[in-house]
Every structure is written in structure tokens, then in C-alpha cells.
Design a protein around this motif. Structure first.
Motif, PDB file in Angstrom:
ATOM      1  N   GLY A  17       2.020   6.902   4.252  1.00  0.00           N
ATOM      2  CA  GLY A  17       3.297   6.546   5.117  1.00  0.00           C
ATOM      3  C   GLY A  17       4.443   7.312   4.923  1.00  0.00           C
ATOM      4  O   GLY A  17       4.587   7.766   3.722  1.00  0.00           O
ATOM      5  N   ASN A  18       5.625   7.186   5.584  1.00  0.00           N
ATOM      6  CA  ASN A  18       6.595   8.057   5.536  1.00  0.00           C
ATOM      7  C   ASN A  18       7.387   7.605   4.067  1.00  0.00           C
ATOM      8  O   ASN A  18       7.787   8.495   3.384  1.00  0.00           O
ATOM      9  CB  ASN A  18       7.881   7.542   6.730  1.00  0.00           C
ATOM     10  N   VAL A  19       7.527   6.344   3.733  1.00  0.00           N
ATOM     11  CA  VAL A  19       8.047   6.004   2.588  1.00  0.00           C
ATOM     12  C   VAL A  19       7.066   5.710   1.541  1.00  0.00           C
ATOM     13  O   VAL A  19       7.500   6.425   0.433  1.00  0.00           O
ATOM     14  CB  VAL A  19       8.718   4.411   2.959  1.00  0.00           C
ATOM     15  N   GLY A  20       6.106   5.195   1.665  1.00  0.00           N
ATOM     16  CA  GLY A  20       5.058   5.527   0.339  1.00  0.00           C
ATOM     17  C   GLY A  20       4.705   6.749   0.076  1.00  0.00           C
ATOM     18  O   GLY A  20       4.620   6.644  -1.420  1.00  0.00           O
ATOM     19  N   ARG A  21       4.741   7.524   0.831  1.00  0.00           N
ATOM     20  CA  ARG A  21       4.559   9.012   0.181  1.00  0.00           C
ATOM     21  C   ARG A  21       5.505   9.400  -0.851  1.00  0.00           C
ATOM     22  O   ARG A  21       5.445   9.953  -1.691  1.00  0.00           O
ATOM     23  CB  ARG A  21       4.182   9.842   1.203  1.00  0.00           C
ATOM     24  N   GLY A  55      -8.648   0.651  -0.047  1.00  0.00           N
ATOM     25  CA  GLY A  55      -8.350  -0.760   0.370  1.00  0.00           C
ATOM     26  C   GLY A  55      -7.915  -0.770   1.561  1.00  0.00           C
ATOM     27  O   GLY A  55      -7.416   0.164   2.347  1.00  0.00           O
ATOM     28  N   ASP A  56      -7.955  -2.062   2.158  1.00  0.00           N
ATOM     29  CA  ASP A  56      -7.253  -2.326   3.552  1.00  0.00           C
ATOM     30  C   ASP A  56      -6.665  -4.000   3.509  1.00  0.00           C
ATOM     31  O   ASP A  56      -7.393  -4.822   3.119  1.00  0.00           O
ATOM     32  CB  ASP A  56      -8.629  -2.331   4.583  1.00  0.00           C
ATOM     33  N   LEU A  57      -5.315  -3.714   4.080  1.00  0.00           N
ATOM     34  CA  LEU A  57      -4.745  -5.290   3.945  1.00  0.00           C
ATOM     35  C   LEU A  57      -5.368  -6.236   4.933  1.00  0.00           C
ATOM     36  O   LEU A  57      -5.120  -7.321   4.490  1.00  0.00           O
ATOM     37  CB  LEU A  57      -3.241  -4.901   4.211  1.00  0.00           C
ATOM     38  N   SER A  58      -6.060  -5.449   5.784  1.00  0.00           N
ATOM     39  CA  SER A  58      -6.700  -6.568   6.557  1.00  0.00           C
ATOM     40  C   SER A  58      -8.159  -7.237   6.251  1.00  0.00           C
ATOM     41  O   SER A  58      -8.606  -7.924   6.873  1.00  0.00           O
ATOM     42  CB  SER A  58      -6.705  -5.974   8.210  1.00  0.00           C
ATOM     43  N   LEU A  75       4.856  -3.097  -1.475  1.00  0.00           N
ATOM     44  CA  LEU A  75       4.022  -3.692  -0.354  1.00  0.00           C
ATOM     45  C   LEU A  75       4.581  -3.476   0.939  1.00  0.00           C
ATOM     46  O   LEU A  75       5.894  -3.663   1.156  1.00  0.00           O
ATOM     47  CB  LEU A  75       4.120  -5.255  -0.733  1.00  0.00           C
ATOM     48  N   VAL A  76       4.001  -2.785   1.627  1.00  0.00           N
ATOM     49  CA  VAL A  76       4.148  -2.529   3.315  1.00  0.00           C
ATOM     50  C   VAL A  76       3.522  -3.281   4.095  1.00  0.00           C
ATOM     51  O   VAL A  76       2.331  -3.695   3.647  1.00  0.00           O
ATOM     52  CB  VAL A  76       4.284  -1.029   3.781  1.00  0.00           C
ATOM     53  N   TRP A  77       3.942  -3.900   4.854  1.00  0.00           N
ATOM     54  CA  TRP A  77       3.102  -4.557   6.034  1.00  0.00           C
ATOM     55  C   TRP A  77       3.402  -3.937   7.307  1.00  0.00           C
ATOM     56  O   TRP A  77       4.217  -4.046   8.105  1.00  0.00           O
ATOM     57  CB  TRP A  77       3.567  -6.263   6.448  1.00  0.00           C
ATOM     58  N   PRO A  78       2.404  -3.062   7.580  1.00  0.00           N
ATOM     59  CA  PRO A  78       2.303  -2.367   9.160  1.00  0.00           C
ATOM     60  C   PRO A  78       1.978  -3.131  10.098  1.00  0.00           C
ATOM     61  O   PRO A  78       2.100  -4.506   9.935  1.00  0.00           O
ATOM     62  CB  PRO A  78       1.344  -1.218   8.452  1.00  0.00           C
ATOM     63  N   VAL A 141      15.871  -3.184   5.033  1.00  0.00           N
ATOM     64  CA  VAL A 141      16.090  -1.525   5.284  1.00  0.00           C
ATOM     65  C   VAL A 141      16.622  -1.481   6.817  1.00  0.00           C
ATOM     66  O   VAL A 141      16.134  -2.199   7.700  1.00  0.00           O
ATOM     67  CB  VAL A 141      15.000  -0.591   5.089  1.00  0.00           C
ATOM     68  N   SER A 142      17.648  -0.614   7.159  1.00  0.00           N
ATOM     69  CA  SER A 142      17.986  -0.433   8.319  1.00  0.00           C
ATOM     70  C   SER A 142      17.056   0.521   8.944  1.00  0.00           C
ATOM     71  O   SER A 142      16.026   0.819   8.591  1.00  0.00           O
ATOM     72  CB  SER A 142      19.376   0.368   8.302  1.00  0.00           C
ATOM     73  N   GLY A 143      17.252   0.997  10.263  1.00  0.00           N
ATOM     74  CA  GLY A 143      16.463   1.665  11.084  1.00  0.00           C
ATOM     75  C   GLY A 143      16.093   3.050  10.110  1.00  0.00           C
ATOM     76  O   GLY A 143      16.962   3.620   9.221  1.00  0.00           O
ATOM     77  N   PHE A 144      14.964   3.465  10.130  1.00  0.00           N
ATOM     78  CA  PHE A 144      14.640   4.760   9.382  1.00  0.00           C
ATOM     79  C   PHE A 144      14.796   5.825  10.138  1.00  0.00           C
ATOM     80  O   PHE A 144      14.551   6.039  11.437  1.00  0.00           O
ATOM     81  CB  PHE A 144      13.026   5.036   9.226  1.00  0.00           C
TER      82      PHE A 144
HETATM   83  N1  LIG Z   1      10.803   1.943  11.070  1.00  0.00           N
HETATM   84  C1  LIG Z   1      11.683   1.335  10.797  1.00  0.00           C
HETATM   85  O1  LIG Z   1      12.994   1.743  11.242  1.00  0.00           O
HETATM   86  C2  LIG Z   1      11.592   0.052   9.880  1.00  0.00           C
HETATM   87  C3  LIG Z   1      12.753  -0.688   9.463  1.00  0.00           C
HETATM   88  C4  LIG Z   1      12.441  -1.526   8.489  1.00  0.00           C
HETATM   89  C5  LIG Z   1      11.296  -1.727   8.175  1.00  0.00           C
HETATM   90  N2  LIG Z   1      10.059  -1.156   8.361  1.00  0.00           N
HETATM   91  C6  LIG Z   1       8.955  -1.203   7.859  1.00  0.00           C
HETATM   92  O2  LIG Z   1       8.561  -0.017   7.137  1.00  0.00           O
HETATM   93  C7  LIG Z   1       6.912  -0.154   6.818  1.00  0.00           C
HETATM   94  C8  LIG Z   1       6.346   1.065   6.610  1.00  0.00           C
HETATM   95  O3  LIG Z   1       6.915   2.044   7.390  1.00  0.00           O
HETATM   96  P1  LIG Z   1       6.626   3.586   7.088  1.00  0.00           P
HETATM   97  O4  LIG Z   1       7.479   4.373   8.009  1.00  0.00           O
HETATM   98  O5  LIG Z   1       6.663   4.206   5.559  1.00  0.00           O
HETATM   99  O6  LIG Z   1       5.081   3.697   7.515  1.00  0.00           O
HETATM  100  P2  LIG Z   1       4.254   4.634   8.365  1.00  0.00           P
HETATM  101  O7  LIG Z   1       4.595   6.008   8.191  1.00  0.00           O
HETATM  102  O8  LIG Z   1       4.258   3.919   9.740  1.00  0.00           O
HETATM  103  O9  LIG Z   1       2.650   4.421   7.824  1.00  0.00           O
HETATM  104  C9  LIG Z   1       2.037   3.131   7.956  1.00  0.00           C
HETATM  105  C10 LIG Z   1       1.033   3.014   6.528  1.00  0.00           C
HETATM  106  O10 LIG Z   1       0.564   1.774   6.413  1.00  0.00           O
HETATM  107  C11 LIG Z   1      -0.827   2.274   6.192  1.00  0.00           C
HETATM  108  N3  LIG Z   1      -1.778   1.221   6.643  1.00  0.00           N
HETATM  109  C12 LIG Z   1      -1.883   0.825   8.204  1.00  0.00           C
HETATM  110  N4  LIG Z   1      -2.539  -0.170   8.299  1.00  0.00           N
HETATM  111  C13 LIG Z   1      -3.095  -0.328   6.974  1.00  0.00           C
HETATM  112  C14 LIG Z   1      -3.842  -1.580   6.730  1.00  0.00           C
HETATM  113  N5  LIG Z   1      -4.932  -2.190   7.296  1.00  0.00           N
HETATM  114  N6  LIG Z   1      -4.273  -1.563   5.266  1.00  0.00           N
HETATM  115  C15 LIG Z   1      -3.803  -0.744   4.488  1.00  0.00           C
HETATM  116  N7  LIG Z   1      -2.681   0.179   4.785  1.00  0.00           N
HETATM  117  C16 LIG Z   1      -2.466   0.169   6.016  1.00  0.00           C
HETATM  118  C17 LIG Z   1      -1.169   3.634   6.767  1.00  0.00           C
HETATM  119  O11 LIG Z   1      -2.199   3.867   5.839  1.00  0.00           O
HETATM  120  P3  LIG Z   1      -3.497   4.844   6.631  1.00  0.00           P
HETATM  121  O12 LIG Z   1      -3.247   4.684   8.056  1.00  0.00           O
HETATM  122  O13 LIG Z   1      -3.408   6.109   5.806  1.00  0.00           O
HETATM  123  O14 LIG Z   1      -4.513   4.043   6.041  1.00  0.00           O
HETATM  124  C18 LIG Z   1       0.194   4.114   6.379  1.00  0.00           C
HETATM  125  O15 LIG Z   1       0.393   4.449   4.914  1.00  0.00           O
HETATM  126  C19 LIG Z   1       6.399  -0.828   8.230  1.00  0.00           C
HETATM  127  O16 LIG Z   1       5.613  -2.038   7.822  1.00  0.00           O
HETATM  128  C20 LIG Z   1       7.840  -1.249   8.818  1.00  0.00           C
HETATM  129  O17 LIG Z   1       7.427  -2.784   9.264  1.00  0.00           O
HETATM  130  C21 LIG Z   1      10.367   0.157   9.306  1.00  0.00           C
END
Ligand SMILES: NC(=O)c1ccc[n+]([C@@H]2O[C@H](COP(=O)([O-])OP(=O)(O)OC[C@H]3O[C@@H](n4cnc5c(N)ncnc54)[C@H](OP(=O)(O)O)[C@@H]3O)[C@@H](O)[C@H]2O)c1
Length: 289
Positions: A17-21, A55-58, A75-78, A141-144
Motif C-alpha cells: 500500500g501507499n504507506v507500507g511500501r 498472509g491475510d488479516l482476514s 499494522l494497518v487495518w484496511p 494521521v490526517s488525510g493522506f
Molecule cells: N487515506 C487516508 O486519508 C487515511 C487516513 C488515516 C488512516 N488511514 C488508514 O491507512 C491505512 C493504510 O492506507 P494505505 O493508503 O497505505 O493503504 P492502501 O494503499 O489502500 O493499501 C491497502 C493495503 O492493505 C492490504 N490489504 C488489504 N486487504 C488485506 C487483507 N485482508 N490482509 C492483508 N493485507 C490486506 C493491501 O495489500 P494487497 O491488496 O496487496 O494484498 C495493501 O497493501 C488504511 O487502513 C486506512 O484506514 C487512511
């Protein structure tokens, strides 16, 4: 203060994902051993030097292998139901790493239920982590800034961003800044129990954000105000109604009350957070034809 207190193995979830990468890349650059948890290793496209595990969080049982020998977990919770969280935390507990959870700045302390579903979801995960007995740090975190990549297609096609709430002001944060703080926290236990509010260095209206993109790509762009209902219908094809309405209500609120700005990135890193204009330059290719 030494930057790296610890160099133990770190497991990164959301690594594609955006941050994890960014967290993965920055840990690698620091020489910290990193393992990426992904659902599909064949398409993960992560740098060499990263150990990739499936691995899969679900499906919480799939996490055990990736947790062997791990000292800290990002840890992220998508968009996953919270019902999986107790079992995920149960597996984490068996391995007892420190948890750095990517949360939201909209959480209000002391409420049994948050005003909107997105913050309620993050608050509930935080509560479960606190109750787990694991050591933790929350990055609220604020809006990305990456959210505005959602305008890229409109910008590339005719240079007009059609979107509601043009005067809504957000303190959007560069994903590299979130990752830099995450790496600092993942490699030290001095931050245990901290709830850090991370934002960009200023709040910009959406009209100003489009102007910054225009400057970055050297092309005039226009913001055209449209009804929230039009965007609502588009968003409903991708998200549940409660989440869509939560996001639209948040934008409406940022018209009268801009998203707050914190100095935490600067306090932790000793340098200011990146501006949205810098982010737009870094991502200019996404907005160019
Ligand atoms: N956007 C905002 O403004 C904002 C603000 C505050 C907090 N956040 C939080 O930031 C977090 C991460 O955002 P991001 O933008 O970095 O992520 P992202 O680019 O949306 O990517 C989501 C990541 O989660 C993984 N994922 C999805 N389902 C999964 C599962 N069942 N098991 C394991 N991994 C799974 C995906 O991996 P694959 O699909 O490759 O498997 C991908 O790496 C989100 O949880 C969000 O709630 C966002």
C-alpha cells in the motif's frame, strides 16, 4: 538520541500500500531486517532484500509464519470487518511484538462511540490493541495526500477537477513522512504508549491543492464545484453508505473548520513535514498526460 535503538526484525502489513511500501523501503535503507506480509507474493513487486511472506488479516492463522522472530509490527487495518481483529491480536499476542498501528487523527478521546464510522472503526481497533496487553504506539494521521491521486484521471483527461467542497481545508500528509515516523517508532521502544497525531505542515483548501498540482505539472487546471450528491453516487459503487456519508460529512466540516495541523513530525524527526506542493512534485507523473 541515537536514531536506531533496535535493529530487530520488523513485519510490515499493508506492504504493497501507499504507506507500507514506504515503510519497507525506509527500513531497508536503514539496514533493518524487514519482512513484508502480502496476500499475493507474485504481484507484490517489493524491492529485493525484503523477505516476502503470504498472509491475510482476514484469515488470522495465516499470520503465524510471518510472525516468527519478529520484534515489531507495522499494522494497518484496511477495509476489513473489525470482527477479525480479536483473532488477529490473539495471534500477535502469541509472538508478543510491539505494534505500531496506523490510525486516524479524527478520534476523540473518551467517547464510547465516535461521530463517524471511519473514526469509530479506528477507535475500536485501538481499544482492542490497548486491551491486548501488547506494547503499542498509535500513529493518528490526517488525510493522506495520496487521496488526491483520485483526481489524476480527471486532470489527465481535461484538466478540470469536478469535486464538491472546494473550500474544505485539509492538512494532507506525505506518505513518506508517515513512514519516516513509523520507522523511528518501529526501531525503538521509547515510544510505547504514545498516541502521535501526524499531519502535513499546513491546511490547504481543495482548490489550493489543485493549484499546487497545476504548479507541479506546469499546466493550468481548473476546480469546478459540483454537488456532493453526484460524488456520493459515484462513491457508493465502491464503499458502504455509512462510510461514504462519513467522508462527505468530514469534507463539509472542513469548510468551516479546517483539519488541524500538528508539529509532531517535526518534533520527532527534527525537520518539518513535507508540504503538499512538495508531494505534488514527487507525484507529478501521475497527473501528467
Ligand atoms: N487515506 C487516508 O486519508 C487515511 C487516513 C488515516 C488512516 N488511514 C488508514 O491507512 C491505512 C493504510 O492506507 P494505505 O493508503 O497505505 O493503504 P492502501 O494503499 O489502500 O493499501 C491497502 C493495503 O492493505 C492490504 N490489504 C488489504 N486487504 C488485506 C487483507 N485482508 N490482509 C492483508 N493485507 C490486506 C493491501 O495489500 P494487497 O491488496 O496487496 O494484498 C495493501 O497493501 C488504511 O487502513 C486506512 O484506514 C487512511
Amino acid at each position: 538520541m541515537a536514531f536506531l535503538d533496535k535493529k530487530g526484525l520488523v513485519l510490515v502489513t499493508g506492504a504493497t500500500g501507499n504507506v507500507g511500501r514506504c515503510v519497507v523501503s525506509q527500513l531497508l535503507k536503514m539496514g533493518v531486517p524487514v519482512r513484508a506480509l502480502v496476500r499475493n507474493p507474485d504481484t507484490a513487486d517489493l524491492p529485493s532484500g525484503v523477505e516476502v511472506v503470504r498472509g491475510d488479516l482476514s484469515v488470522p492463522d495465516t499470520l503465524n509464519e510471518g510472525l516468527e522472530g519478529v520484534e515489531a509490527v507495522f499494522l494497518v487495518w484496511p477495509a476489513l470487518p473489525i470482527s477479525f481483529a480479536p483473532a488477529v491480536l490473539g495471534v500477535l499476542k502469541q509472538h508478543a511484538p510491539r505494534i505500531v498501528y496506523l490510525s486516524s487523527m479524527g478520534i476523540r478521546e473518551g467517547l464510547a462511540q465516535q461521530a463517524d464510522p471511519i473514526n469509530d472503526f479506528h477507535a475500536n481497533i485501538e481499544r482492542l490493541i490497548e486491551q491486548s496487553g501488547l506494547a503499542w504506539t498509535f500513529l493518528r494521521v490526517s488525510g493522506f495526500a495520496t487521496n488526491t491521486l483520485g483526481w489524476a484521471q480527471q486532470i489527465r483527461s481535461d484538466g478540470v477537477v469536478r469535486w464538491p467542497y472546494g473550500t474544505a481545508a485539509r492538512s494532507l500528509i506525505h506518505e513518506q513522512d508517515i513512514a519516516t515516523v513509523a520507522v523511528r517508532v518501529l526501531t525503538s521502544d521509547r515510544h510505547n504508549g504514545a498516541k502521535y497525531v501526524l499531519t502535513g505542515p499546513q491546511a490547504l483548501t481543495q482548490v489550493e491543492q489543485v493549484h499546487a498540482i497545476s504548479q507541479a505539472i506546469g499546466r493550468p487546471l481548473r476546480y469546478e464545484e459540483i454537488s456532493p450528491e453526484i460524488v456520493r453516487q459515484q462513491m457508493l459503487t465502491q464503499m458502504p453508505p455509512a462510510m461514504v456519508d462519513g467522508m462527505l460529512n468530514a469534507w463539509a466540516g472542513f469548510v468551516t473548520e479546517p483539519e488541524p495541523v500538528s508539529r509532531t513530525v517535526e518534533e520527532i524527526m527534527g525537520r518539518p513535514a513535507h508540504t503538499y506542493s512538495e508531494w505534488a512534485i514527487d507525484h507529478a507523473s501521475a497527473f501528467r498526460v
